[in-house]
Write a protein that holds these residues in place. Structure first.
Motif: not given
Ligand code: GMT
Length: 375
Positions: A57-64, A69-70
Motif C-alpha cells: 500500500f502506497h499512501r498518497v499525501e494530499v498536497a495542502d 489556494p486549495c
C-alpha cells in the motif's frame, strides 16, 4: 506452462463505496493468485487486510501546501504512481473510477516515458453518468478513456451509457463485479439477540446514502408495508443520515429503523438479515445487492440500470418509484418464509454461477496479459 506473475498498480478510493470495495477485493484476489499488487490511495482502503503476501500500500499525501489556494490530490497521486512504476517496474496500472485515477495514470505514464505501465481503466458508474456529463470534467475523462490501453465497465448498461455519452470509437469490455462472502465472526442468532430482534423480519440496506440511493423511497416502502410492526429496517450507512431524520418522524418509523454508520465489516449483518431493500434511481451494477444475495437473502429492488443483469429473474424487480409494488413484494417475503428462502437461494446460486471471484478475476488477468503483450 505457468504464466509469469504481473506487477499491477491499483488506484482507487479507500472509502465504503462500491468502486473501492471492488478494487480492494480484486487486488487481494490477484495477490492470492501470485501477482504483486501495489495500491495507491490517500488512506488504506477500508477492506484492505495487510499484511498479505504480494500486497503493498502506497499512501498518497494530499498536497495542502500553503502555496496553493486549495488542496491537490491528482498531482501527488500521479507522482507516487510514476515513482513506484519506475522503482518496481510495474507492468500496468488498473485504475478504478476515471476521476482522478485514470487522469493520474495518464500523467504518471507520461512522466515515466517509453517503459511506462499499460493503463486499464474500469468505469464504475457516476464517473460516466454524472461526471461524464459535467462540462468541468467531461473532456478530461474522455482524454483518459482515449489514452487508456483498455477500458472496462461493470455492466452492459454502463457500457452502453458510456458509449452514448462519449461516443468513443474504442471498444469497452464488460467485466462484471464479483464478491466472495466471508464467514461472519458472530452467528445470526447472536447478532439478532443483540439487537433484540429474535421474532422480527430484518430488512437490510447498505449504501453511502447519496441522493441517487433514494432513501426517501426506502423509508416510504417500509411505511407502506402491511407488516411494518413485524419488520425492522437496518441501514448500514456509509454517509450521513441526518437529512432523513424528519421523514423518519413524518412516516412514524422511529421504532422501525436502525442506522449504523461506517461499518466496514458487513458479513454478520448480511447473515442476520432476512432480505435486502434497495431503492436507487440508478445503479450501474449494485454491488451491495450482489453482496446481499451471496448470503442467500432475497432483495426487493427496482428495475434500473445494471440491476436486472445482477438479479436476472431470481427475484421480482419493480418499476422505479413504485413503492406500493415494492412494499407488496416485501410483504410477500415477510408472510412466507419459504418464499423468502426460495428466492434467496435461487439468487445465491445465480450469483455464484455468474459473479464469483473464480469466474471474474481470470477475465481481468486475461485482459492484463493482452494489454501487456501489446506493448
Ligand atoms: O454507488 C455509489 O454511490 C458508489 C459508487 C462507486 O463508484 O463507488 O458505486 C458505483 O460502483 C459500484 C461498483 O462497481 C456499483 O456497484 C454501483 O452500482 C455504482 N453506483 C452507481 O452507479 C450509482
Amino acid at each position: 506452462m505457468k504464466s509469469v506473475p504481473l506487477k499491477i498498480g491499483i488506484a482507487c478510493f479507500p472509502l465504503i463505496g462500491g468502486s473501492g470495495i471492488l478494487a480492494t477485493a480484486l487486488g487481494s484476489e490477484l495477490a492470492r493468485r501470485g501477482h504483486e499488487v501495489y495500491f495507491f490511495s490517500y488512506a488504506q482502503p477500508v477492506r484492505l487486510d495487510l499484511p498479505q503476501e504480494g500486497l503493498h500500500f502506497h499512501r498518497v499525501e494530499v498536497a495542502d501546501n500553503a502555496l496553493f489556494p486549495c488542496p491537490d490530490y491528482t498531482l501527488p497521486l500521479a507522482v507516487k504512481m510514476a515513482e513506484v512504476a519506475r522503482s518496481q517496474q510495474l507492468d500496468l496500472f488498473h485504475v478504478h473510477y476515471a476521476v482522478p485515477h485514470a487522469l493520474a495514470a495518464c500523467l504518471a505514464s507520461q512522466i515515466v516515458g517509453p517503459s511506462a505501465p499499460r493503463i486499464v481503466t474500469t468505469l464504475h458508474g457516476s464517473d460516466t453518468t454524472l461526471l461524464g456529463q459535467d462540462p468541468d470534467y467531461r473532456t478530461a475523462i474522455e482524454h483518459a478513456l482515449v489514452h487508456s490501453d483498455a477500458v472496462t465497465a461493470v455492466s452492459e448498461s454502463l457500457r452502453s451509457q458510456t458509449q452514448e455519452i462519449f461516443r468513443l470509437e474504442r471498444p469497452i469490455e464488460v467485466i462484471p463485479n464479483f464478491f466472495t462472502p466471508n464467514k461472519p465472526k458472530r452467528s445470526r442468532e447472536e447478532v439478532r439477540r443483540d439487537f433484540g430482534l429474535t421474532d422480527k423480519f430484518l430488512v437490510l440496506h447498505m449504501s453511502n446514502l447519496r441522493p441517487v440511493k433514494r432513501i426517501d423511497l426506502l423509508l416510504r416502502t417500509i411505511a407502506k408495508s402491511k407488516n411494518r410492526a413485524r419488520v425492522r429496517l437496518f441501514i448500514l450507512a456509509g454517509g450521513p443520515f441526518d437529512t432523513y431524520e424528519p421523514l423518519l418522524d413524518q412516516l412514524g418509523l422511529r421504532d422501525v429503523v436502525m442506522v449504523r454508520q461506517n461499518t466496514a465489516v458487513v458479513d454478520e449483518y448480511l447473515e442476520a438479515a432476512d432480505a435486502g431493500l434497495y431503492t436507487s434511481e440508478y445503479e450501474s451494477f449494485g454491488l451491495s445487492i450482489l453482496e446481499t444475495v451471496f448470503y442467500g437473502k432475497p432483495v426487493v429492488t427496482f428495475r434500473v440500470g445494471g440491476i436486472p443483469e445482477v438479479i436476472g429473474d431470481s427475484c421480482p424487480l419493480y418499476p422505479f418509484g413504485d413503492v406500493t409494488a415494492a412494499a407488496a413484494g416485501l410483504d410477500a417475503l415477510v408472510e412466507s418464509p419459504s418464499l423468502a428462502r426460495e428466492l434467496g437461494e435461487r439468487s445465491r446460486k445465480r450469483a455464484l454461477e455468474k459473479f464469483s471471484a473464480d469466474r471474474i478475476v481470470p477475465r481481468y488477468e486475461a485482459l492484463y496479459r493482452r494489454v501487456v503483450a501489446s506493448r
